[in-house]
Design a protein around this motif. Structure first.
Motif, PDB file in Angstrom:
ATOM      1  N   LEU A 454       0.763  -1.212  -0.138  1.00 13.78           N
ATOM      2  CA  LEU A 454      -0.082   0.031   0.003  1.00 13.78           C
ATOM      3  C   LEU A 454       0.922   1.281  -0.066  1.00 13.78           C
ATOM      4  CD1 LEU A 454      -2.946  -1.066   2.613  1.00 13.78           C
ATOM      5  CD2 LEU A 454      -2.853  -1.593   0.321  1.00 13.78           C
ATOM      6  N   TYR A 457      -0.356   7.089   1.725  1.00 17.77           N
ATOM      7  CA  TYR A 457      -1.466   7.444   1.842  1.00 17.77           C
ATOM      8  C   TYR A 457      -2.557   6.476   2.242  1.00 17.77           C
ATOM      9  CZ  TYR A 457      -6.148   9.954   1.201  1.00 17.77           C
ATOM     10  OH  TYR A 457      -7.311  10.720   1.709  1.00 17.77           O
ATOM     11  N   GLU A 458      -2.704   5.271   1.391  1.00 17.84           N
ATOM     12  CA  GLU A 458      -3.345   4.220   1.806  1.00 17.84           C
ATOM     13  C   GLU A 458      -3.114   3.642   3.252  1.00 17.84           C
ATOM     14  OE1 GLU A 458      -3.921   2.682  -2.980  1.00 17.84           O
ATOM     15  OE2 GLU A 458      -2.264   2.047  -1.719  1.00 17.84           O
ATOM     16  N   ARG A 461      -4.891   5.860   5.663  1.00 14.99           N
ATOM     17  CA  ARG A 461      -6.388   5.653   5.320  1.00 14.99           C
ATOM     18  C   ARG A 461      -6.634   4.225   6.155  1.00 14.99           C
ATOM     19  NH1 ARG A 461      -8.702   5.957  -0.437  1.00 14.99           N
ATOM     20  NH2 ARG A 461      -7.552   3.773  -0.339  1.00 14.99           N
ATOM     21  N   ASP A 492       2.021   8.815  -2.735  1.00 15.23           N
ATOM     22  CA  ASP A 492       1.765   7.633  -3.435  1.00 15.23           C
ATOM     23  C   ASP A 492       2.888   6.699  -3.655  1.00 15.23           C
ATOM     24  OD1 ASP A 492      -0.586   9.139  -4.450  1.00 15.23           O
ATOM     25  OD2 ASP A 492       0.475  10.294  -5.814  1.00 15.23           O
TER      26      ASP A 492
END
Length: 612
Positions: A454, A457-458, A461, A492
């Motif tokens: 991931l 950001y993922e 989250r 990213d």
């Protein structure tokens, strides 16, 4: 060929024979989808024979790349590399036959016994059976593993695993031994034992050793040291040579009563003239090329600075800071001193309130431990331990490998149930409401527990959602922690593509995304260079100033100096509890290094006996 050319060529060959490793113009470039990355740039160095040589540098400096090139595990982009007078590019197998390599994650087989692991590596290296018994007997005696030959490797303590790894690496009596951070995650007692073994092997077998290490006190034990940064050699010489680079620049200041050492360190690092500052021996050691009496914070607090003899770490930090300043200047980035993306960030944002004092003795108790016991069958891992931790306190949980501190840590986090005793965290009884308590806790595991596939950001989250955040609140907290931990521009990037320093920042951001009252840190600086550790502790200082309670385990004993209080466990029992100053006074060792104090406490607790 002229006589002069013959003489020159002969001289060059003689130089080659003096070094076990010889690199000339060595370059390594990695190609990726985003372009190329230069790992090593025009490296020239000679590693002497028959001694221990250190390779030091910040994360991403190129240390592991160089070692893998020496092993013939990858090919250089350009340049010349010889090992034991063999060309590595042309004869990689012959080179591998004369050296042994112990990487950071050495592959022990945990379901095999100590002796079975040694037998396996002896067969892999082609050691004749008639030589094995004598070699094994020698290595087992030296590593003090002779009494544990029938124990499964998976049941050894961390220190014993490292010694077994070293024994397996040495079963074939190599000419050259390469060690890539061999003592990461190992306590000071075990580290000292490992170094005694290395020094004995060098003396008895004329072994040549190249060791990469994040511990400057280990590098100071070597005959010669190479300092690497961004793939280039910044300096080399004896530890004394490199220490002398900071001669006349090293001082010590003692914070006023009521101010934590980490707070004075933070304020000193904010001064432009200060190159480095770190808590040590009851005060803050700092380096500056200016006059210490001109420093604003010392004038404000009325403190005097005592001159100190320079040490290797002082010279190392000055070299790094000067190199980063040169690179920033050449890139046209004025006033940037800290390393770029591959290393640690500049100082974190200022705390929300003044961090001028140590933990408030009147602050409410966040963690209450009474008569805590944890048993695994007949084995008692933690025996009747009691202590409190107050809000905003930085509390250290220390001990040798196998001491029970990890078990205690996991019980405090609610990850492991206690056998008996009372345990309250953030006002919640962990025996009856573990899930409720976890909502008030942030946790950074030693290996960071990130999802490598991931993006940054993922990951944020996901962890935010796991803590119950959603919608606008989740977006606000993601933006806040990305700003605080300097992750903008990396949102990213996949987590497994991040350098070590960025992984640490992301793990911290994920643990704090739900704004917990208590932050648990399990060896968060393990294997991270001194420059990265300074930036990390500035973050911790600011978090504690805002009222976050910090519980930390570490094998860097100097980091005990950052704690308001710390405890040392061994064999499940609490040996000592108090502030650094209190423990120094109790032992009558006000000026000793914390490593020496730790070893003295553990040895006293063991009654002077050595056992694992």
């Amino acid at each position: 060929m002229t006589g002069e050319e013959k003489e020159t060529g002969g001289a060059q060959r003689d130089v080659m024979k003096d070094g076990i490793i010889e690199a000339r113009g060595l370059r390594k470039v990695f190609a990726g989808k985003h372009g190329t990355a230069v790992a090593l740039e025009a490296l020239d160095l000679t590693v002497p024979r028959g001694q221990i040589t250190a390779l030091v540098g910040p994360d991403g400096a190129g240390k592991t790349t160089f070692m893998r090139l020496v092993c013939g595990l990858m090919k250089p982009t350009a340049g010349r590399l010889q090992v034991a007078d063999l060309d590595v590019t042309r004869r990689p197998q012959q080179v591998q036959d004369v050296l042994s390599y112990m990487p950071q994650r050495f592959g022990l087989y945990e379901d095999l016994t100590v002796l079975e692991n040694m037998e396996l590596y002896a067969r892999l290296h082609g050691v004749p059976e008639d030589l094995r018994e004598q070699r094994f007997r020698h290595l087992l005696a030296m590593t003090e593993l002779a009494a544990f030959t029938g124990r499964l490797a998976g049941r050894l303590s961390g220190g014993m695993k490292q010694k077994l790894g070293l024994a397996c690496t040495l079963v074939r009596a190599p000419k050259l031994l390469l060690l890539d951070e061999p003592t990461v995650g190992v306590d000071p007692l075990s580290r000292r034992e490992l170094w005694v073994i290395l020094e004995q092997m060098v003396k008895e077998e004329h072994l040549s050793v190249l060791v990469s290490t994040a511990y400057m006190e280990e590098a100071a034990r070597c005959r010669s040291v190479f300092v690497l940064n961004h793939g280039r050699i910044l300096a080399s010489g004896t530890p004394d040579d490199l220490s002398d680079l900071a001669a006349g620049c090293c001082y010590r200041a003692v914070p006023p009563r009521g101010m934590a050492m980490r707070t004075l360190q933070d304020k000193l690092l904010d001064e432009d003239a200060v190159l480095d500052a770190v808590p040590a021996a009851g005060g803050v050691r700092f380096t500056t090329r200016g006059r210490p009496e001109e420093l604003l914070i010392l004038r404000e607090l009325g403190l005097t600075a005592q001159p100190l003899v320079p040490r290797l770490e002082d010279g190392f930090m000055m070299l790094l800071k000067d190199d980063e300043a040169r690179q920033a200047a050449s890139a046209g980035e004025e006033n940037v001193v800290m390393p770029p993306a591959e290393n640690e960030p500049a100082a974190p944002p200022a705390p929300a309130q003044d961090a001028g004092s140590a933990m408030d003795a009147g602050a409410p108790v966040e963690i209450e431990v009474r008569d805590l016991v944890k048993k695994f069958g007949d084995f008692t891992a933690v025996s009747h331990t009691s202590f409190d931790v107050r809000r905003g306190e930085v509390f250290g949980l220390l001990g040798p490998n196998g001491a029970g501190k990890t078990t205690t840590f996991r019980m405090l986090c609610g990850l492991l149930p206690a056998t008996s005793g009372r345990l309250r965290v953030a006002g919640v009884d962990l025996r009856t409401a573990r899930t409720q308590a976890r909502a008030n806790i942030g946790y950074v595991a030693q290996k960071f527990s990130l999802y490598g596939s991931l993006s940054v950001y993922e990951n944020l989250r996901f962890f935010g959602g796991a803590y119950g955040l959603c919608g606008r609140q989740l977006r606000r907290r993601i933006a806040a922690v990305m700003e605080e931990f300097h992750l903008r521009g990396q949102q990213d990037t996949r987590a497994d593509h991040l350098p070590g320093g960025y992984k640490q920042r992301l793990a911290m951001a994920a643990a704090l995304i739900h704004e917990p009252q208590i932050l648990f840190l399990d060896e968060p600086t393990s294997g991270i260079d001194p420059l990265a550790r300074r930036a990390f502790w500035q973050q911790i200082t600011h978090l504690a100033a805002r009222g976050t309670t910090i519980i930390i385990t570490t094998h860097f004993m100097e980091e005990a100096e950052y704690c308001d209080r710390f405890m040392i466990q061994d064999h499940g029992k609490l040996l000592v509890l108090g502030s650094p100053a209190e423990i120094r006074r109790r032992l009558g060792r006000q000026d000793d290094a914390m490593d020496d104090i730790f070893v003295a406490i553990v040895e006293q607790g063991r009654g002077g006996e050595h056992h694992e």
